[in-house]
Design an enzyme around this catalytic site. Sequence first.
Site, short mmCIF file in Angstrom:
data_model
loop_
_atom_site.label_atom_id
_atom_site.label_comp_id
_atom_site.label_asym_id
_atom_site.label_seq_id
_atom_site.Cartn_x
_atom_site.Cartn_y
_atom_site.Cartn_z
N ARG A 58 -23.86 -1.75 -2.67
CA ARG A 58 -22.95 -1.51 -1.54
C ARG A 58 -23.70 -0.78 -0.43
O ARG A 58 -24.06 0.38 -0.58
CB ARG A 58 -21.76 -0.68 -2.01
CG ARG A 58 -20.72 -0.47 -0.93
CD ARG A 58 -19.54 0.36 -1.41
NE ARG A 58 -18.47 0.29 -0.43
CZ ARG A 58 -17.55 -0.65 -0.40
NH1 ARG A 58 -17.53 -1.61 -1.29
NH2 ARG A 58 -16.64 -0.65 0.55
N LYS A 90 -14.84 -4.63 -8.92
CA LYS A 90 -16.28 -4.79 -9.18
C LYS A 90 -16.73 -3.79 -10.25
O LYS A 90 -17.51 -4.13 -11.14
CB LYS A 90 -17.10 -4.58 -7.89
CG LYS A 90 -16.91 -5.69 -6.86
CD LYS A 90 -17.85 -5.53 -5.67
CE LYS A 90 -17.37 -4.60 -4.60
NZ LYS A 90 -16.11 -4.97 -3.93
N THR A 127 -7.40 -4.01 0.34
CA THR A 127 -6.19 -4.57 1.01
C THR A 127 -6.50 -5.95 1.60
O THR A 127 -5.66 -6.84 1.59
CB THR A 127 -5.69 -3.61 2.11
OG1 THR A 127 -5.56 -2.31 1.55
CG2 THR A 127 -4.34 -4.05 2.64
N ASP A 181 0.85 -1.21 0.00
CA ASP A 181 0.00 0.00 0.00
C ASP A 181 0.88 1.25 0.00
O ASP A 181 0.66 2.19 -0.78
CB ASP A 181 -0.89 0.06 1.26
CG ASP A 181 -1.93 -1.05 1.32
OD1 ASP A 181 -3.12 -0.76 1.19
OD2 ASP A 181 -1.53 -2.21 1.50
N HIS A 228 -18.15 -4.81 5.26
CA HIS A 228 -18.15 -3.61 4.41
C HIS A 228 -19.50 -3.33 3.77
O HIS A 228 -19.73 -2.23 3.28
CB HIS A 228 -17.12 -3.76 3.27
CG HIS A 228 -15.70 -3.78 3.75
ND1 HIS A 228 -14.64 -3.87 2.90
CD2 HIS A 228 -15.18 -3.74 5.01
CE1 HIS A 228 -13.50 -3.87 3.60
NE2 HIS A 228 -13.81 -3.80 4.88
N GLU A 260 -5.08 7.70 0.16
CA GLU A 260 -5.54 7.04 1.39
C GLU A 260 -4.49 7.02 2.51
O GLU A 260 -4.81 7.23 3.67
CB GLU A 260 -5.97 5.60 1.09
CG GLU A 260 -6.50 4.91 2.34
CD GLU A 260 -6.90 3.47 2.13
OE1 GLU A 260 -6.70 2.93 1.04
OE2 GLU A 260 -7.41 2.88 3.11
N SER A 299 -12.79 -4.94 -3.69
CA SER A 299 -12.23 -3.75 -4.36
C SER A 299 -13.06 -3.21 -5.52
O SER A 299 -14.10 -3.76 -5.88
CB SER A 299 -10.80 -4.04 -4.85
OG SER A 299 -10.80 -4.69 -6.10
N ASP A 309 -12.29 5.47 -2.82
CA ASP A 309 -12.89 4.13 -2.98
C ASP A 309 -13.88 4.07 -4.15
O ASP A 309 -14.38 2.99 -4.46
CB ASP A 309 -13.61 3.72 -1.70
CG ASP A 309 -12.63 3.17 -0.66
OD1 ASP A 309 -11.69 2.47 -1.05
OD2 ASP A 309 -12.81 3.49 0.54
N ASP A 364 -6.26 5.51 -4.48
CA ASP A 364 -6.28 4.41 -3.52
C ASP A 364 -5.16 3.47 -3.98
O ASP A 364 -5.27 2.80 -5.01
CB ASP A 364 -7.64 3.69 -3.56
CG ASP A 364 -7.83 2.80 -2.35
OD1 ASP A 364 -6.80 2.35 -1.80
OD2 ASP A 364 -8.98 2.54 -1.97
N ILE A 422 -3.82 0.70 -2.85
CA ILE A 422 -4.37 -0.66 -2.99
C ILE A 422 -5.79 -0.58 -2.45
O ILE A 422 -5.99 -0.33 -1.26
CB ILE A 422 -3.60 -1.74 -2.19
CG1 ILE A 422 -2.20 -1.96 -2.78
CG2 ILE A 422 -4.38 -3.06 -2.21
CD1 ILE A 422 -1.43 -3.10 -2.15
N ASP A 423 -6.74 -0.75 -3.32
CA ASP A 423 -8.12 -0.83 -2.86
C ASP A 423 -8.42 -2.31 -2.72
O ASP A 423 -8.13 -3.11 -3.61
CB ASP A 423 -9.05 -0.19 -3.89
CG ASP A 423 -10.50 -0.20 -3.42
OD1 ASP A 423 -10.73 0.07 -2.22
OD2 ASP A 423 -11.38 -0.50 -4.23
#
Length: 383
Positions: A308, A294, A173, A82, A267, A106, A291, A320, A168, A170-171
């Site tokens: 979501r 999608k 993680t 990250d 989430h 982030e 992540s 995000d 981001d 790494i979205d």
Amino acid sequence: MSLNCLRFVVSHSLKKSPHFHLSYLPSSSSSAVSVTMSYSKELAAAKKAASLAARLCQKVQKVLLQSDVQSKNDKSPVTVADYGSQALVSFALQQEFPTDFSLVAEEDSKDLRKDGAQEIVDRITKLVNDSLTSDGSYNVTLSTEDVLKAIDSGRSEGGSQGRHWVLDPIDGTKGFVRGDQYAIALALLDGGKVVLGVLACPNLPLTSISAAGQHSTSNEVGCLFFAEVGGGTYMQPLDGSSAVKVQVTAVENPEDASFFESYEAAHSMHDLSSLIAQKLGVKAPPVRIDSQAKYGALSRGDGAIYLRFPHKGYREKIWDHAAGCIVVTEAGGVVTDAAGKLLDFSMGKYLDLDTGIIVTNQKLMPLLHNAVRESLKEKAASL
Ligand SMILES: Nc1ncnc2c1ncn2[C@@H]1O[C@H](COP(=O)(O)O)[C@@H](OP(=O)(O)O)[C@H]1O
Ligand SMILES: [Mg+2]
Ligand SMILES: [Mg+2]
Ligand SMILES: [Mg+2]
């Protein structure tokens, strides 16, 4: 011939930024001349930076050890990848745009500057330098302080004025640590609007994941999605071969639709999305992946819907969703909150949302809204 009767586009071909198209509109239009910016230089830089970061992440994921995972104050995981990814993208973008650089990202270096973090900082620095060397286009070696500074230049607050990169590094993680899906998500805001987005998804199969879920039968993985406002969405293999234009699915009957949601039940409320799917008449089981992969998968029609619904009190951050949102909308999709409002990226780090985020094509959106409204009412009544 009067100028007002003309409708033509002058494409500015100078190498200098900013590039723009002048559109002379018909006389019925209230403004005679509108200027549409072109972000081709920014898009090229974003694709390059995200691809570089994707290679760093792939390398780390291959040898991922438990000790690489730190825990931030909010208990969310963060890895050397990250930080390394954020440092690389930040450095690469600043090389291209040294003046007027603003980045909302982030991660920050706070935990890395604490006692005992030197070893991890050294590892991040080595990773970043190895990536820069293997790319060959940057003739530099960064010090640990350079790396920490690059990470910290992501501290901008964004907003409705000027240009801001949104990253981001790494979205997903949690998916990254599990060996599953993750994305490097980079977008550019101009005047509070997302004008370009890039999603690098190193573990996403090149062919559709609709039937087989994230573990597709294809073993070729690594997708780069990119979109510029008004220019459509494209996907290319991360190894650099040629790009194809993608479109969201044309499915109109919910019975033929499938839907994506977070892999992590923490989430997004899985029970609420199954209620919505049931009301809508969706037959297929949910496809759960981590992540913004999608959004990428949806933009090429792998599925029809993304739901979501975070648990109460969670505030969504712009990094995000910014890149994912333009990737889907330029492919013909719609991204709104549960009340049907388009997402507003102009208000700083956070999105101000009603209840959740829903994504689908133009045809299914009205039906999806109804199903969401009814399901939320039902859920509220049962509490
Ligand atoms: N309680 C929560 N509710 C909703 N989203 C959350 C969450 N905790 C973390 N997230 C966000 O969910 C993102 C991952 O998305 P997904 O669930 O689609 O895989 C995380 O991104 P990071 O992995 O970049 O921290 C994080 O920002
Ligand atoms: Mg995180
Ligand atoms: Mg994220
Ligand atoms: Mg992240």
